[in-house]
Design an enzyme around this catalytic site. Structure first.
Site, PDB file in Angstrom:
ATOM      1  N   HIS A   1       0.829  -1.215   0.000  1.00 28.01           N
ATOM      2  CA  HIS A   1       0.000   0.000   0.000  1.00 28.01           C
ATOM      3  C   HIS A   1       0.864   1.265   0.000  1.00 28.01           C
ATOM      4  O   HIS A   1       0.659   2.172  -0.830  1.00 28.01           O
ATOM      5  CB  HIS A   1      -0.909  -0.004   1.227  1.00 28.01           C
ATOM      6  N   GLU A   2       1.810   1.317   0.911  1.00 30.44           N
ATOM      7  CA  GLU A   2       2.640   2.521   1.021  1.00 30.44           C
ATOM      8  C   GLU A   2       3.571   2.668  -0.181  1.00 30.44           C
ATOM      9  O   GLU A   2       3.895   3.793  -0.583  1.00 30.44           O
ATOM     10  CB  GLU A   2       3.443   2.492   2.326  1.00 30.44           C
TER      11      GLU A   2
ATOM     12  N   HIS B   1       1.830   4.712  -2.849  1.00 28.65           N
ATOM     13  CA  HIS B   1       1.972   6.156  -2.622  1.00 28.65           C
ATOM     14  C   HIS B   1       3.380   6.631  -2.984  1.00 28.65           C
ATOM     15  O   HIS B   1       3.556   7.653  -3.650  1.00 28.65           O
ATOM     16  CB  HIS B   1       1.699   6.482  -1.152  1.00 28.65           C
TER      17      HIS B   1
END
Length: 450
Positions: free
Chosen positions: A22-23, A26
Site C-alpha cells: 500500500h505505502e 503512494h
C-alpha cells in the site's frame, strides 16, 4: 501458547506485506510526480532498523506493525527550503495529488490480482458444492433444494466451489430472489429459486449458507482421532492421533456427536475413556477443560478432532491454469471482491448485515494463522481478500484515510480552490474519532469470539 505466537507471526507477515504494498503505491507515484519523499515507514513507534537511499529517503521498519506511512515534503507540515519548494506535495497540481492518494489502494488491488493469479497457477483444490443437508423450514427448504443437489450456477454465474456460493449469496443480499441451477441426485438439471425477501445477516458470525439453511456435504465423522491440540485436556490425558474411541464412562460411543455432548456437559469433571490403540484396549482418564460457550454457559472442551471418511470419487477438484488465464481470473476475482466489499459496506449502513460481524486485528491474526496452516494457496487467497478490503477501506471518505484526502481534492477541483485548513483539521478530528470508535468496536467483536 504456540498457537498464539503462530497467529501473531502470521499476522505480522501478512500485514507487513500488505502495508508495504500500500505505502509503496503512494511512494512510487509520489516519486514519479516529482515529490520529495522524506520517509517510508512500515509500522509505527520506535524504529527497529533504518537506512537511506541516494535521494535522501529514510526507510524504517518500526516496532508496532499496525500500519505504515510515507512522509513527503510538505509546506503545510514544516518549513521547506525555498530551493526545494517545487518538490513539495502541496505545490503539485490537484491531479498529481489525487494520483498519489489513489495509488495506495490501487497498489492493494494490483497485489490482489498478482496473489490470485499465482494461486491459480499453483492450483486450486475445492470440494464440489454438493448439498449435504437442508434445514427444515428454511429458505433453501422452501426452494426445494435437497441433499445431493450439486450447485452448478447461481444468479446466472457458474459455480465451482462453496466459496463462490457464499460470495454469490452475499452479492444478492437485498434482492428479492436468486435462481440456483442444480444437478440433482438423479443427474437431472433443475432450477431452484431461493426467496431472499427480507433476508439479513443480522446474527453474529452466522455464515450466509447457514442463514438460508444449506449444509455443505462433508464425509461422515469417524470415531478415530485425527488431531490432538497441543496443551489441551486430551493431550495431557495421553490421547493420540489414531486412537479409536470405544466407550466413555462405561457407555459405548456409537457416533462422534455422542462424545461431544458428553464432553460439553462435563466441564472440569473426570471422564474415563476407553480407546483402541495398536490393537489393544486402553483406559484413559481425562478432565475436559471448562470454557464459556456461545450461550454464556460453561462447557467442557477436550481438544480433539475426528478423522473423516474418504471423499467420494470426483468430489475433490484440483484446477490448474496457465499464466494468461490465471491473470484474467485474478482480475475477475479481484473486481468481484471489490464490488462485494462495497456492497457489504452499504449493507452494514442499511442494517442488512449486522455490525457484530465486523472483525479487527485479532480476527485478521487468527485468519492469517489459519490460512498459513492450510498452505501457500490458502495464504495467497487470504492475502488477496485482506488486500482488497484494505484498499476499499482506505477509499472510504473519512478525512484521516486516503478516501478523505481524495474527497477534499475533488471538492477543490469543483470549487477551483482548496478546502480551508480549518475545515480540513476539523474533518481530521472527526474522522480520527470515528476510526478509533470503529477499531475499538471491531476489537471487542474479536475478543468476544475468542
Amino acid at each position: 501458547m504456540f498457537e498464539f505466537f503462530w497467529h501473531l507471526g502470521s499476522f505480522i507477515v501478512a500485514l507487513g506485506i500488505l502495508v508495504t504494498v500500500h505505502e509503496y503505491g503512494h511512494f512510487w507515484v509520489a516519486r514519479k510526480a516529482g515529490v520529495k519523499v522524506l520517509r517510508f515507514s512500515v509500522g509505527f513507534g520506535k524504529p527497529l532498523c533504518r537506512w537511506h537511499d541516494k535521494l535522501g529517503t529514510e526507510y524504517v521498519i518500526a516496532m508496532i506493525p499496525l500500519g505504515g506511512y510515507v512522509k513527503m515534503l510538505d509546506e503545510r507540515v514544516e518549513a521547506v527550503d525555498p530551493s526545494e519548494a517545487h518538490l513539495s506535495f502541496n505545490n503539485k497540481s490537484v491531479w498529481s495529488r489525487i494520483a498519489i492518494v489513489v495509488a495506495g489502494p490501487m497498489a492493494n488491488f494490483i497485489f490482489a490480482i498478482f496473489a490470485l493469479a499465482l494461486m491459480y497457477m499453483i492450483g486450486v483444490q475445492n470440494a464440489k458444492p454438493v448439498v449435504g443437508d437442508v434445514h427444515a423450514q428454511s429458505r433453501a427448504a422452501s426452494a426445494q433444494l435437497q441433499s445431493g443437489d450439486h450447485i452448478l450456477a447461481m444468479g446466472g454465474q457458474d459455480i465451482l466451489s462453496w466459496q463462490e456460493v457464499t460470495f454469490s449469496l452475499m452479492s444478492h443480499l437485498g434482492e428479492q430472489s436468486v435462481d440456483v441451477k442444480v444437478q440433482d441426485a438423479q443427474q437431472q438439471i433443475q432450477i431452484r429459486t431461493i426467496d431472499l425477501t427480507g433476508w439479513k445477516l443480522d446474527k453474529k458470525d452466522q455464515p450466509p449458507l447457514d442463514a438460508i439453511g444449506i449444509v455443505p456435504y462433508r464425509p461422515a465423522l469417524t470415531l478415530t482421532i485425527g488431531h490432538v491440540a497441543k496443551g489441551s485436556a486430551a493431550s495431557q490425558a495421553g490421547l493420540q492421533v489414531g486412537d479409536k474411541l470405544l466407550a466413555a464412562d462405561g457407555q459405548e460411543i456409537e457416533q462422534w456427536q455422542s462424545l461431544v455432548s458428553l464432553v460439553q456437559a462435563s466441564p472440569n469433571k473426570l471422564i474415563q475413556l476407553e480407546v483402541m490403540r495398536n490393537g489393544y484396549r486402553q483406559i484413559l482418564s481425562v478432565t475436559p477443560e471448562a470454557k464459556t460457550g456461545p450461550n454464556g454457559i460453561q462447557q467442557g472442551f477436550l481438544g480433539v478432532v475426528p478423522q473423516l471418511e474418504s471423499w467420494p470419487p470426483g468430489y475433490i477438484q484440483t484446477r490448474h491454469y496457465g499464466p494468461l488465464d490465471s491473470i484474467v481470473l485474478g482480475v475477475q476475482k479481484t473486481y468481484a471482491l471489490i464490488t462485494l466489499s462495497f456492497d457489504m459496506i452499504g449493507n452494514l449502513i442499511t442494517g442488512k448485515v449486522s455490525v457484530n460481524n465486523l472483525s479487527g486485528p485479532v480476527g485478521i491474526a487468527v485468519g492469517a494463522g489459519t490460512s498459513v496452516s492450510y498452505g501457500v494457496v490458502a495464504f495467497l487467497s487470504f492475502l488477496a481478500l485482506i488486500s482488497v478490503n484494505l484498499g476499499v477501506f482506505n477509499l472510504l471518505p473519512l478525512p484521516v484515510l486516503d478516501g478523505g484526502h481524495l474527497m477534499y481534492y475533488i471538492i477543490e477541483l469543483i470549487r477551483k480552490k482548496p478546502v480551508s485548513e480549518k475545515t480540513q483539521e476539523l474533518g481530521y478530528k472527526i474522522g480520527a474519532m470515528l476510526l478509533l470508535g470503529l477499531t475499538c468496536f471491531a476489537l471487542l467483536n474479536d475478543v468476544s469470539r475468542l
